[in-house]
Design an enzyme around this catalytic site. Structure first.
Site, short mmCIF file in Angstrom:
data_model
loop_
_atom_site.label_atom_id
_atom_site.label_comp_id
_atom_site.label_asym_id
_atom_site.label_seq_id
_atom_site.Cartn_x
_atom_site.Cartn_y
_atom_site.Cartn_z
N CYS A 1 -0.58 4.37 2.43
CA CYS A 1 -0.63 4.25 3.81
C CYS A 1 -0.22 2.88 4.33
O CYS A 1 0.94 2.51 4.25
CB CYS A 1 -1.85 4.80 4.33
N SER A 2 -1.23 2.11 4.67
CA SER A 2 -1.11 0.62 5.03
C SER A 2 -2.35 -0.26 4.89
O SER A 2 -2.52 -1.05 5.57
CB SER A 2 -0.91 0.70 6.64
N CYS A 3 -3.34 0.01 3.93
CA CYS A 3 -4.36 -0.86 3.47
C CYS A 3 -3.93 -2.28 3.29
O CYS A 3 -2.90 -2.49 2.69
CB CYS A 3 -4.91 -0.35 2.20
N CYS B 1 0.81 -1.01 -0.05
CA CYS B 1 -0.20 -0.05 0.10
C CYS B 1 0.90 1.15 -0.08
O CYS B 1 1.67 1.30 1.16
CB CYS B 1 -0.93 0.14 1.10
#
Lengths: 213, 105
Positions: A118-120, A115
């Site tokens: 961000c941090s999906c 991702c």
């Protein structure tokens, strides 16, 4: 030479005894207590999430899904068609996995998930993401230099193997389906699930080992 | 970059600090309740992470969760003043509560 200052000692003593939490802990405490009071979120929802992701939800879920796909061709087809629907058979749907796409590794294709924003991450089937997945280093380099990143994870690809990098978003997450290793013919779903690692489902591992980790 | 961790290690130590888990739980709760959309969350978290990187914050877990907390404070339907006041209330509550007793506002 050290001197005795009753005020300082008193301050230290009080500090030790009140266990003042760190600043960010107070900030989230303020936010959650207000949110609960105003009815924006239920206290139980917050507590359940913490309990589930600290103790219960982990990559074994994704491993079970993939092991089933390996042994049941119909389920494999459903998983590839719409992974978000297919995981509902296990009751694993949930936050962040409504739109889930399964991507299959083949002898000449390797899939890697990142991702970049961000941090999906598909939390409901893989649990909490590893720290490196959220690091700036991984997020920025996985797209620019996937082979270099893979090499750091111990994965060396032949020149003929194509790398596909999937950039997750809030709307669409990915689950890598690793190749079933030779020598696992006739294995049970449980035995197969035991050799499927979290990293192989993100794509930072390729060849699964026959011994469970 | 860090080396791969043990992929299927038992789920202990998933969160280094309770506030890390509480931050993500609150984000999840507000998204589930429809107060924040998943896209708004991804954008705000991405912007906070980019800002941290731009100012040279270390690429660590602490930086990640501080960014998540800032993003959440910016998106939650609560204003800065009430958040600051409530934080001060909690600080006061911790100060006046004797050791071992539950901390209440």
């Amino acid at each position: 030479m050290a001197s005795y200052d009753p005020k300082t000692i008193g301050d230290i003593h009080r500090h030790l005894h009140t266990h003042m939490p760190p600043d960010p802990a107070l900030r989230i405490k303020a936010l959650e207590s207000l949110a609960v009071e105003k009815g924006l979120v239920a206290r139980e929802t917050l507590d359940t999430w913490v309990e589930m992701y600290s103790e219960k939800i982990g990559p074994k879920r994704g491993a079970e899904v993939i092991a089933r796909a390996w042994v049941e061709p119909d389920y494999y087809d459903r998983l590839m068609e719409d992974a978000g629907q297919a995981i509902k058979d296990f009751g694993y749907q949930g936050h962040a996995t409504e739109h889930l796409k399964a991507v299959q590794n083949t002898p000449d294709t390797h899939n890697l998930v990142v991702c970049t924003l961000c941090s999906c991450y598909p939390f409901a089937v893989l649990g909490m993401s590893p720290l490196w997945y959220r690091s700036a280093a991984y997020r920025s380099r996985a797209v620019k230099d996937p082979r270099g990143v893979l090499a750091e994870f111990g994965v060396t690809l032949d020149a003929g193997v194509k790398v596909r990098v999937w950039d997750s978003t809030a709307e669409l997450r990915y689950l890598v389906v690793p190749e079933r290793p030779a020598g696992t013919e006739g294995w049970s779903r449980e035995a197969l699930a035991a050799i499927i690692t979290r990293d192989s489902m993100i794509g930072t591992e390729r060849d699964l080992k026959l011994e469970a980790t | 970059m860090k080396l791969p961790e043990d992929a299927l290690a038992p789920l202990t130590g998933v969160f280094a600090e309770p506030w890390h888990a509480q931050t993500l739980a609150a984000a999840h709760g507000l998204i589930r309740a429809g107060h924040i959309t998943p896209t708004e969350w991804a954008k705000a978290l991405g912007a906070a992470l980019a800002e941290a990187e731009a100012r040279g914050a270390p690429d660590t877990e602490e930086t990640y969760y501080l960014s998540a907390l800032s993003a959440l404070e910016g998106l939650a339907p609560l204003n800065e003043t009430e958040l600051a006041a409530r934080k001060a209330d909690w600080e006061a509550a911790y100060r006046r509560t004797p050791h071992g007793k539950p901390v209440r506002l």
